[in-house]
Design an enzyme around this catalytic site. Structure first.
Site, PDB file in Angstrom:
ATOM      1  N   LYS A  80     -22.091 -14.677 -30.091  1.00  0.00           N
ATOM      2  CA  LYS A  80     -22.066 -14.578 -31.554  1.00  0.00           C
ATOM      3  C   LYS A  80     -21.327 -15.794 -32.087  1.00  0.00           C
ATOM      4  CE  LYS A  80     -19.191 -11.655 -33.910  1.00  0.00           C
ATOM      5  NZ  LYS A  80     -18.392 -12.604 -34.704  1.00  0.00           N
TER       6      LYS A  80
ATOM      7  N   ASP B 255     -18.007 -13.641 -28.333  1.00  0.00           N
ATOM      8  CA  ASP B 255     -17.781 -14.395 -29.570  1.00  0.00           C
ATOM      9  C   ASP B 255     -17.415 -15.834 -29.233  1.00  0.00           C
ATOM     10  OD1 ASP B 255     -17.870 -14.151 -32.285  1.00  0.00           O
ATOM     11  OD2 ASP B 255     -16.046 -12.941 -32.459  1.00  0.00           O
TER      12      ASP B 255
ATOM     13  N   GLU C  84     -19.900  -9.286 -42.781  1.00  0.00           N
ATOM     14  CA  GLU C  84     -18.513  -8.798 -42.860  1.00  0.00           C
ATOM     15  C   GLU C  84     -18.001  -8.887 -44.298  1.00  0.00           C
ATOM     16  OE1 GLU C  84     -15.780 -10.273 -39.891  1.00  0.00           O
ATOM     17  OE2 GLU C  84     -14.073  -9.279 -40.856  1.00  0.00           O
TER      18      GLU C  84
ATOM     19  N   ASP D 282     -13.607 -12.357 -31.139  1.00  0.00           N
ATOM     20  CA  ASP D 282     -12.410 -13.213 -31.099  1.00  0.00           C
ATOM     21  C   ASP D 282     -11.248 -12.532 -31.824  1.00  0.00           C
ATOM     22  OD1 ASP D 282     -13.275 -13.517 -33.688  1.00  0.00           O
ATOM     23  OD2 ASP D 282     -13.211 -15.715 -33.694  1.00  0.00           O
ATOM     24  N   SER D 283     -11.494 -11.344 -32.382  1.00  0.00           N
ATOM     25  CA  SER D 283     -10.397 -10.515 -32.881  1.00  0.00           C
ATOM     26  C   SER D 283      -9.429 -10.201 -31.740  1.00  0.00           C
ATOM     27  CB  SER D 283     -10.932  -9.207 -33.489  1.00  0.00           C
ATOM     28  OG  SER D 283     -11.868  -8.598 -32.628  1.00  0.00           O
TER      29      SER D 283
ATOM     30  N   GLU E 173     -19.995 -17.691 -35.953  1.00  0.00           N
ATOM     31  CA  GLU E 173     -19.818 -17.512 -37.402  1.00  0.00           C
ATOM     32  C   GLU E 173     -20.499 -18.622 -38.194  1.00  0.00           C
ATOM     33  OE1 GLU E 173     -15.684 -17.167 -38.421  1.00  0.00           O
ATOM     34  OE2 GLU E 173     -15.394 -15.406 -37.138  1.00  0.00           O
TER      35      GLU E 173
HETATM   36  O1  KIV Z   1     -14.124 -10.643 -33.628  1.00  0.00           O
HETATM   37  C1  KIV Z   1     -14.543  -9.587 -34.111  1.00  0.00           C
HETATM   38  O2  KIV Z   1     -14.019  -8.496 -33.876  1.00  0.00           O
HETATM   39  C2  KIV Z   1     -15.698  -9.667 -34.975  1.00  0.00           C
HETATM   40  C3  KIV Z   1     -16.136  -8.407 -35.651  1.00  0.00           C
HETATM   41  C4  KIV Z   1     -15.274  -8.142 -36.794  1.00  0.00           C
HETATM   42  C5  KIV Z   1     -17.563  -8.475 -36.037  1.00  0.00           C
HETATM   43  O3  KIV Z   1     -16.242 -10.707 -35.151  1.00  0.00           O
END
Ligand code: KIV
Length: 302
Positions: free
Chosen positions: A119, A90, A189, A51-52, A121
């Site tokens: 993924k 994500d 992280e 989600d970055s 969090e």
């Molecule tokens: O969204 C992302 O890029 C991440 C990584 C930093 C693991 O969750």
């Protein structure tokens, strides 16, 4: 590395085997088709549609702004661009608050997006949602330590987590909660290197570190940091290329060639039979005064 299923994509069993064999696992984020193709060709086993995306590709100020639809859109592109990598999508902010919502949205990433895993969090606080996803047969990766979606609740400032005795113990509990929920791996992280190594020793699933030192089972980097594409490189990242400068130079050189009239040249242009053009413009031997049905002036009209 060899896939053990009919599909050529790596599976969580392949990742477990890399871990069991003591091989360190390189993971990278990917957000688009051409980059996914290159990373796949380079043999990166796990591509994370992080989600970055929100910050590094879409220009939002925070990951909490990205939607399910935007994540799905980019997941599909990464899936189309890769053949062998396992694609992990994500789960965006507030998309896994309840077990039901988590299962539904994780399912969308597989059914509509074509991802192989998701993924999410959070450790203890997300364990019930992670469990529901796993129970639906969807591989899930955890993410603990600094969790950007919770940044406002964590004080707003990006900082290393787990430095005090209590915080370190909370992080250990989070790691165990993620593992007990059935996750196949967990991202650590911004965790002190010694604590990340201690967590890694205590788990039987791989830890994937970002700003968590060399003692993790694998590492993940945001691909724009790796490629030197952003205007800011975080301390924990190492740029392996400097594409921002490369792109700047290329764009400036292109603009200068266009200005000078040297692009395109003959190598970048195509030609046609001159006699045909002469005919079309009314210059040819076969020229007939009444033959042109459209109002483009012929040579004789100019
Ligand atoms: O969204 C992302 O890029 C991440 C990584 C930093 C693991 O969750």
């Amino acid at each position: 590395m060899s896939a053990t299923t009919n599909s050529s994509r790596l599976t969580i069993q392949d990742i477990a085997k890399l871990y069991a064999d003591g091989q360190r696992i390189p993971m990278l984020t990917a957000y688009d088709y051409p980059t996914a193709r290159i990373l796949d060709e380079a043999g990166i086993p796990i591509l994370l549609v992080g989600d970055s995306l929100a910050e590094v590709m879409l220009g939002y100020e925070s990951t909490v702004r990205v939607s399910m639809e935007e994540m799905l859109h980019h997941t599909k592109a990464v899936v189309r661009g890769s053949e062998r990598a396992m694609v992990v999508a994500d789960m965006p902010f507030l998309s896994y608050e309840t077990p039901e919502q988590a299962r539904e949205n994780a399912g969308r990433f597989l059914r509509e997006g074509g991802a192989q895993a998701v993924k999410a969090e959070g450790g203890v606080r997300s364990a019930r949602s992670l469990e529901a996803i796993v129970r639906a047969g969807i591989p899930v990766m955890g993410h603990i330590g600094w969790t950007p979606q919770a940044r406002h609740g964590m004080g707003g400032k990006v900082r290393v987590q787990g430095r005090t005795r209590d915080a370190a113990q909370r992080l250990l509990s989070d790691a165990i909660a993620v593992q007990d929920a059935g996750a196949f791996a967990v991202v650590l992280e911004l965790v002190p290197a010694q604590l990340a190594a201690a967590i890694t020793e205590r788990l039987h699933i791989p830890t994937i570190g970002i700003g968590a030192g060399p003692g993790c089972s694998g590492q993940v980097q945001v691909v724009t940091d790796l490629l030197g594409l952003g205007s800011f490189i975080p301390r924990h990242a190492r740029p392996y290329a400097h594409l921002r400068e490369t792109i700047l130079d290329a764009a400036r050189a292109y603009a200068s060639d266009v200005n000078a009239g040297t692009f395109p040249g003959s190598a970048e242009s195509s030609a046609m039979d001159q006699a045909v053009l002469d005919e079309a413009l009314g210059r040819g031997e076969m020229d007939r005064a009444d033959a042109v049905p459209f109002p483009i002036p012929l040579d004789r009209d100019l």
